[in-house]
Design a protein around this motif. Structure first.
Motif, short mmCIF file in Angstrom:
data_model
loop_
_atom_site.label_atom_id
_atom_site.label_comp_id
_atom_site.label_asym_id
_atom_site.label_seq_id
_atom_site.Cartn_x
_atom_site.Cartn_y
_atom_site.Cartn_z
N PHE A 77 0.95 -1.61 0.13
CA PHE A 77 -0.55 -0.25 -0.07
C PHE A 77 1.14 1.43 -0.09
O PHE A 77 1.40 1.69 0.85
CB PHE A 77 -0.71 0.20 1.24
CG PHE A 77 -1.43 0.78 1.07
CD1 PHE A 77 -3.18 1.37 0.49
CD2 PHE A 77 -1.73 1.93 1.49
CE1 PHE A 77 -4.29 1.87 0.63
CE2 PHE A 77 -2.36 3.48 2.17
CZ PHE A 77 -3.69 3.79 1.06
N GLY A 78 0.60 2.13 -0.80
CA GLY A 78 1.60 3.18 -1.25
C GLY A 78 0.53 4.38 -0.76
O GLY A 78 -0.64 4.80 -1.26
N SER A 79 0.60 5.93 -0.25
CA SER A 79 -0.25 6.89 -0.61
C SER A 79 0.74 8.35 -0.21
O SER A 79 1.77 8.16 0.04
CB SER A 79 -1.15 6.95 0.76
OG SER A 79 -0.74 6.63 2.10
N HIS A 80 0.04 9.29 -0.71
CA HIS A 80 0.42 10.90 -0.93
C HIS A 80 -0.35 11.64 -0.60
O HIS A 80 -1.40 11.56 -1.36
CB HIS A 80 1.79 10.38 -2.01
CG HIS A 80 2.68 12.12 -1.91
ND1 HIS A 80 1.60 13.05 -2.30
CD2 HIS A 80 3.93 12.21 -1.37
CE1 HIS A 80 3.06 14.15 -1.79
NE2 HIS A 80 3.25 13.61 -1.81
N ILE A 81 -0.52 12.79 0.73
CA ILE A 81 -1.29 13.65 0.61
C ILE A 81 -0.51 15.17 -0.28
O ILE A 81 0.61 15.35 0.61
CB ILE A 81 -1.18 13.63 1.66
CG1 ILE A 81 -1.79 12.20 2.02
CG2 ILE A 81 -2.53 14.98 1.85
CD1 ILE A 81 -2.37 12.39 4.06
N THR A 82 -1.55 15.71 -1.09
CA THR A 82 -0.45 16.83 -1.06
C THR A 82 -1.82 17.66 -0.73
O THR A 82 -2.77 18.06 -1.05
CB THR A 82 -0.71 17.15 -2.63
OG1 THR A 82 0.45 16.35 -3.46
CG2 THR A 82 0.05 18.63 -3.11
N LYS A 83 -1.16 19.25 -0.09
CA LYS A 83 -2.39 19.99 0.64
C LYS A 83 -2.38 21.23 -0.82
O LYS A 83 -1.39 21.56 -1.22
CB LYS A 83 -1.82 20.76 1.79
CG LYS A 83 -3.09 21.17 2.43
CD LYS A 83 -2.23 21.82 3.47
CE LYS A 83 -3.05 22.46 4.60
NZ LYS A 83 -2.82 23.11 6.08
N LYS A 84 -3.96 21.68 -0.82
CA LYS A 84 -4.35 22.33 -1.88
C LYS A 84 -5.39 23.85 -1.28
O LYS A 84 -6.38 22.80 -1.16
CB LYS A 84 -4.39 22.20 -3.36
CG LYS A 84 -3.46 20.72 -3.70
CD LYS A 84 -4.45 20.61 -4.90
CE LYS A 84 -2.64 19.88 -5.79
NZ LYS A 84 -3.37 19.33 -6.53
#
Length: 246
Positions: A150-157
Protein backbone atom coordinates in the motif's frame (compact mmCIF):
# COMPACT_ATOMS: atom_id res chain seq x y z
CA UNK A 1 9.66 -2.43 -2.53
CA UNK A 2 8.23 -1.12 0.68
CA UNK A 3 5.86 1.84 0.71
CA UNK A 4 5.92 4.57 3.34
CA UNK A 5 2.85 4.86 5.51
CA UNK A 6 1.63 6.20 8.82
CA UNK A 7 0.65 4.14 11.84
CA UNK A 8 -1.46 5.53 14.66
CA UNK A 9 0.17 4.54 17.94
CA UNK A 10 -2.39 3.42 20.49
CA UNK A 11 -0.36 3.83 23.67
CA UNK A 12 -3.52 4.31 25.72
CA UNK A 13 -7.24 4.52 25.00
CA UNK A 14 -9.93 5.99 27.23
CA UNK A 15 -13.34 4.44 26.91
CA UNK A 16 -15.40 7.45 25.86
CA UNK A 17 -18.84 8.18 24.46
CA UNK A 18 -19.57 9.21 20.88
CA UNK A 19 -17.53 7.17 18.38
CA UNK A 20 -17.36 8.49 14.82
CA UNK A 21 -19.98 7.59 12.21
CA UNK A 22 -17.34 5.56 10.45
CA UNK A 23 -16.73 3.50 13.56
CA UNK A 24 -20.42 2.99 14.28
CA UNK A 25 -21.01 1.69 10.76
CA UNK A 26 -17.99 -0.58 10.97
CA UNK A 27 -18.99 -2.40 14.17
CA UNK A 28 -22.04 -4.64 14.53
CA UNK A 29 -24.08 -5.19 17.68
CA UNK A 30 -22.40 -2.40 19.64
CA UNK A 31 -24.40 0.16 21.63
CA UNK A 32 -23.22 3.69 22.40
CA UNK A 33 -22.38 4.02 26.08
CA UNK A 34 -20.37 6.12 28.49
CA UNK A 35 -17.55 4.24 30.18
CA UNK A 36 -15.60 6.01 32.91
CA UNK A 37 -12.10 4.58 33.21
CA UNK A 38 -10.99 4.10 36.80
CA UNK A 39 -8.37 2.08 38.60
CA UNK A 40 -9.82 -0.90 40.42
CA UNK A 41 -8.22 -3.99 41.97
CA UNK A 42 -7.93 -7.02 39.75
CA UNK A 43 -10.29 -9.87 40.53
CA UNK A 44 -10.91 -13.30 39.15
CA UNK A 45 -13.62 -13.32 36.48
CA UNK A 46 -16.88 -14.91 37.48
CA UNK A 47 -17.22 -18.48 36.28
CA UNK A 48 -20.53 -17.63 34.63
CA UNK A 49 -18.81 -15.38 32.08
CA UNK A 50 -18.20 -17.42 28.93
CA UNK A 51 -18.54 -17.06 25.17
CA UNK A 52 -19.11 -19.94 22.77
CA UNK A 53 -19.15 -20.76 19.08
CA UNK A 54 -22.54 -21.07 17.38
CA UNK A 55 -23.06 -24.72 18.33
CA UNK A 56 -21.09 -24.54 21.59
CA UNK A 57 -18.16 -26.58 20.28
CA UNK A 58 -15.71 -23.94 21.55
CA UNK A 59 -15.82 -22.12 24.88
CA UNK A 60 -13.86 -18.97 25.71
CA UNK A 61 -13.59 -18.12 29.41
CA UNK A 62 -11.85 -14.98 30.73
CA UNK A 63 -9.30 -15.42 33.52
CA UNK A 64 -9.00 -12.12 35.38
CA UNK A 65 -11.35 -9.13 35.46
CA UNK A 66 -9.54 -5.79 35.28
CA UNK A 67 -10.85 -2.22 35.21
CA UNK A 68 -11.32 -2.01 31.46
CA UNK A 69 -11.90 -5.62 30.53
CA UNK A 70 -10.19 -8.98 30.98
CA UNK A 71 -6.63 -10.25 31.26
CA UNK A 72 -6.01 -13.80 30.08
CA UNK A 73 -8.46 -16.37 28.74
CA UNK A 74 -8.94 -20.11 28.45
CA UNK A 75 -10.06 -21.81 25.23
CA UNK A 76 -11.71 -25.21 25.46
CA UNK A 77 -12.51 -27.52 22.51
CA UNK A 78 -12.60 -31.29 21.94
CA UNK A 79 -11.97 -32.05 25.62
CA UNK A 80 -8.85 -29.90 25.60
CA UNK A 81 -8.22 -26.50 27.09
CA UNK A 82 -5.38 -24.02 27.00
CA UNK A 83 -4.74 -20.67 28.62
CA UNK A 84 -3.70 -17.61 26.59
CA UNK A 85 -2.39 -14.22 27.74
CA UNK A 86 -4.86 -12.21 25.67
CA UNK A 87 -6.00 -8.84 27.02
CA UNK A 88 -9.34 -7.54 25.76
CA UNK A 89 -12.05 -5.03 26.62
CA UNK A 90 -15.45 -5.74 28.12
CA UNK A 91 -17.21 -3.19 25.90
CA UNK A 92 -17.46 -5.52 22.91
CA UNK A 93 -18.02 -9.25 23.39
CA UNK A 94 -15.51 -11.62 21.75
CA UNK A 95 -16.56 -13.48 18.64
CA UNK A 96 -15.92 -17.23 18.71
CA UNK A 97 -16.07 -19.48 15.64
CA UNK A 98 -15.43 -23.13 14.84
CA UNK A 99 -14.93 -23.49 11.08
CA UNK A 100 -12.59 -24.84 8.42
CA UNK A 101 -10.59 -21.70 7.66
CA UNK A 102 -7.53 -23.44 6.17
CA UNK A 103 -9.45 -25.53 3.64
CA UNK A 104 -7.99 -28.86 4.82
CA UNK A 105 -11.31 -30.35 5.87
CA UNK A 106 -10.59 -29.83 9.59
CA UNK A 107 -12.13 -27.06 11.65
CA UNK A 108 -10.12 -24.36 13.38
CA UNK A 109 -10.93 -22.20 16.38
CA UNK A 110 -11.20 -18.50 15.51
CA UNK A 111 -11.40 -15.85 18.25
CA UNK A 112 -11.80 -12.13 17.55
CA UNK A 113 -11.32 -9.82 20.54
CA UNK A 114 -11.60 -6.06 20.97
CA UNK A 115 -8.38 -4.59 22.34
CA UNK A 116 -9.22 -0.88 22.38
CA UNK A 117 -12.18 1.43 22.07
CA UNK A 118 -12.49 5.20 22.22
CA UNK A 119 -13.78 8.21 20.32
CA UNK A 120 -13.09 7.46 16.66
CA UNK A 121 -11.00 4.43 17.62
CA UNK A 122 -11.61 0.69 17.73
CA UNK A 123 -9.03 -2.07 17.45
CA UNK A 124 -9.34 -5.83 17.28
CA UNK A 125 -7.09 -8.88 17.27
CA UNK A 126 -7.75 -12.23 15.65
CA UNK A 127 -6.42 -15.57 16.87
CA UNK A 128 -6.67 -18.77 14.81
CA UNK A 129 -6.00 -22.04 16.67
CA UNK A 130 -5.44 -25.58 15.48
CA UNK A 131 -8.30 -27.50 17.09
CA UNK A 132 -6.18 -30.64 17.49
CA UNK A 133 -3.57 -29.14 19.83
CA UNK A 134 -4.67 -25.48 20.27
CA UNK A 135 -1.43 -24.21 18.75
CA UNK A 136 -1.79 -20.76 17.20
CA UNK A 137 -1.61 -20.32 13.43
CA UNK A 138 0.04 -17.04 12.45
CA UNK A 139 -2.00 -14.34 10.72
CA UNK A 140 0.15 -11.85 8.78
CA UNK A 141 0.12 -8.51 10.65
CA UNK A 142 -1.64 -5.73 8.80
CA UNK A 143 1.39 -3.46 9.34
CA UNK A 144 3.53 -5.77 7.18
CA UNK A 145 0.86 -5.93 4.48
CA UNK A 146 0.44 -2.16 4.33
CA UNK A 147 4.19 -1.61 4.28
CA UNK A 148 4.66 -3.87 1.27
CA UNK A 149 1.46 -3.42 -0.75
CA UNK A 150 0.00 0.00 0.00
CA UNK A 151 1.26 3.47 -0.89
CA UNK A 152 -0.18 6.94 -0.36
CA UNK A 153 0.80 10.55 -0.83
CA UNK A 154 -1.05 13.66 0.36
CA UNK A 155 -0.77 17.06 -1.33
CA UNK A 156 -2.34 20.01 0.45
CA UNK A 157 -4.14 22.54 -1.75
CA UNK A 158 -5.65 25.22 0.46
CA UNK A 159 -8.30 23.56 2.59
CA UNK A 160 -8.37 20.54 0.30
CA UNK A 161 -6.23 17.42 0.39
CA UNK A 162 -5.37 15.63 -2.83
CA UNK A 163 -4.75 12.02 -1.80
CA UNK A 164 -3.06 9.49 -4.06
CA UNK A 165 -3.57 5.85 -3.10
CA UNK A 166 -1.80 2.88 -4.67
CA UNK A 167 -2.99 -0.63 -3.78
CA UNK A 168 -1.20 -3.57 -5.38
CA UNK A 169 -0.22 -1.38 -8.32
CA UNK A 170 -3.67 0.16 -8.85
CA UNK A 171 -3.78 3.95 -8.41
CA UNK A 172 -6.71 6.02 -7.14
CA UNK A 173 -7.15 9.72 -6.37
CA UNK A 174 -9.55 11.42 -4.01
CA UNK A 175 -10.07 15.01 -2.96
CA UNK A 176 -10.99 15.67 0.66
CA UNK A 177 -11.80 18.86 2.55
CA UNK A 178 -9.60 18.83 5.66
CA UNK A 179 -11.51 19.14 8.93
CA UNK A 180 -8.31 20.46 10.51
CA UNK A 181 -6.89 23.26 8.32
CA UNK A 182 -3.52 22.90 10.06
CA UNK A 183 -3.11 19.22 9.22
CA UNK A 184 0.30 18.45 7.74
CA UNK A 185 1.24 14.93 6.67
CA UNK A 186 2.50 13.16 3.57
CA UNK A 187 0.91 9.74 4.04
CA UNK A 188 -2.31 8.25 5.36
CA UNK A 189 -2.50 6.95 8.94
CA UNK A 190 -3.47 3.43 9.95
CA UNK A 191 -4.20 1.78 13.28
CA UNK A 192 -7.17 3.76 14.63
CA UNK A 193 -9.80 1.41 13.20
CA UNK A 194 -8.88 -2.27 12.86
CA UNK A 195 -11.56 -4.92 12.81
CA UNK A 196 -11.78 -8.49 11.56
CA UNK A 197 -14.71 -10.35 10.06
CA UNK A 198 -15.34 -13.92 9.05
CA UNK A 199 -17.58 -14.55 6.07
CA UNK A 200 -18.03 -17.68 3.98
CA UNK A 201 -14.90 -19.23 5.54
CA UNK A 202 -12.80 -16.22 4.54
CA UNK A 203 -10.96 -13.98 6.99
CA UNK A 204 -10.87 -10.25 6.23
CA UNK A 205 -9.41 -7.29 8.08
CA UNK A 206 -10.83 -3.79 7.54
CA UNK A 207 -8.51 -0.85 8.20
CA UNK A 208 -9.65 2.74 8.50
CA UNK A 209 -7.36 5.25 6.78
CA UNK A 210 -7.20 8.74 8.21
CA UNK A 211 -5.56 12.15 8.33
CA UNK A 212 -4.94 14.33 11.35
CA UNK A 213 -4.27 13.66 15.03
CA UNK A 214 -8.01 13.61 15.76
CA UNK A 215 -8.63 11.10 13.00
CA UNK A 216 -10.60 12.20 9.96
CA UNK A 217 -11.35 8.96 8.13
CA UNK A 218 -11.19 9.08 4.35
CA UNK A 219 -11.50 5.43 3.36
CA UNK A 220 -11.19 1.75 4.23
CA UNK A 221 -8.69 -0.87 3.14
CA UNK A 222 -10.11 -4.40 2.90
CA UNK A 223 -7.57 -7.23 3.09
CA UNK A 224 -8.71 -10.82 2.54
CA UNK A 225 -6.42 -13.58 3.79
CA UNK A 226 -5.59 -16.94 2.25
CA UNK A 227 -3.96 -19.85 4.04
CA UNK A 228 -0.44 -20.77 2.89
CA UNK A 229 0.02 -24.44 3.74
CA UNK A 230 3.80 -24.41 3.19
CA UNK A 231 4.28 -21.53 5.64
CA UNK A 232 1.39 -22.55 7.92
CA UNK A 233 0.30 -18.93 7.88
CA UNK A 234 -2.57 -16.75 6.70
CA UNK A 235 -1.20 -14.25 4.17
CA UNK A 236 -2.75 -11.32 2.35
CA UNK A 237 -4.43 -12.48 -0.84
CA UNK A 238 -6.66 -9.62 -2.03
CA UNK A 239 -6.69 -5.90 -1.19
CA UNK A 240 -8.92 -3.02 -2.12
CA UNK A 241 -9.34 0.61 -1.07
CA UNK A 242 -12.84 2.04 -0.75
CA UNK A 243 -13.17 5.83 -0.24
CA UNK A 244 -15.77 7.02 2.26
CA UNK A 245 -18.80 8.94 1.05
CA UNK A 246 -18.38 7.79 -2.52
Amino acid sequence: MKKEFGIVVLSSILWLVGCSDHQENSQKNENSSTEQWSMQPKQEAKESIMWSSENNEVQLTPKTKVSDGFSGATVAVNNMEKEFNWDFTSITEPQVYYTDLTGDGKKEVVVIINTGRGTGLTTEEVHVLNSEDLSEINVQPFEDIISNHFGSHITKKGENLDIQVIVQGTEQHLNVVAQDPLVEQEHLNFGGVVYYKLDNQKLTVVLGTSVGVSPQYVGDVYITYQFDEAKNEFLAHQMKFVPLNK
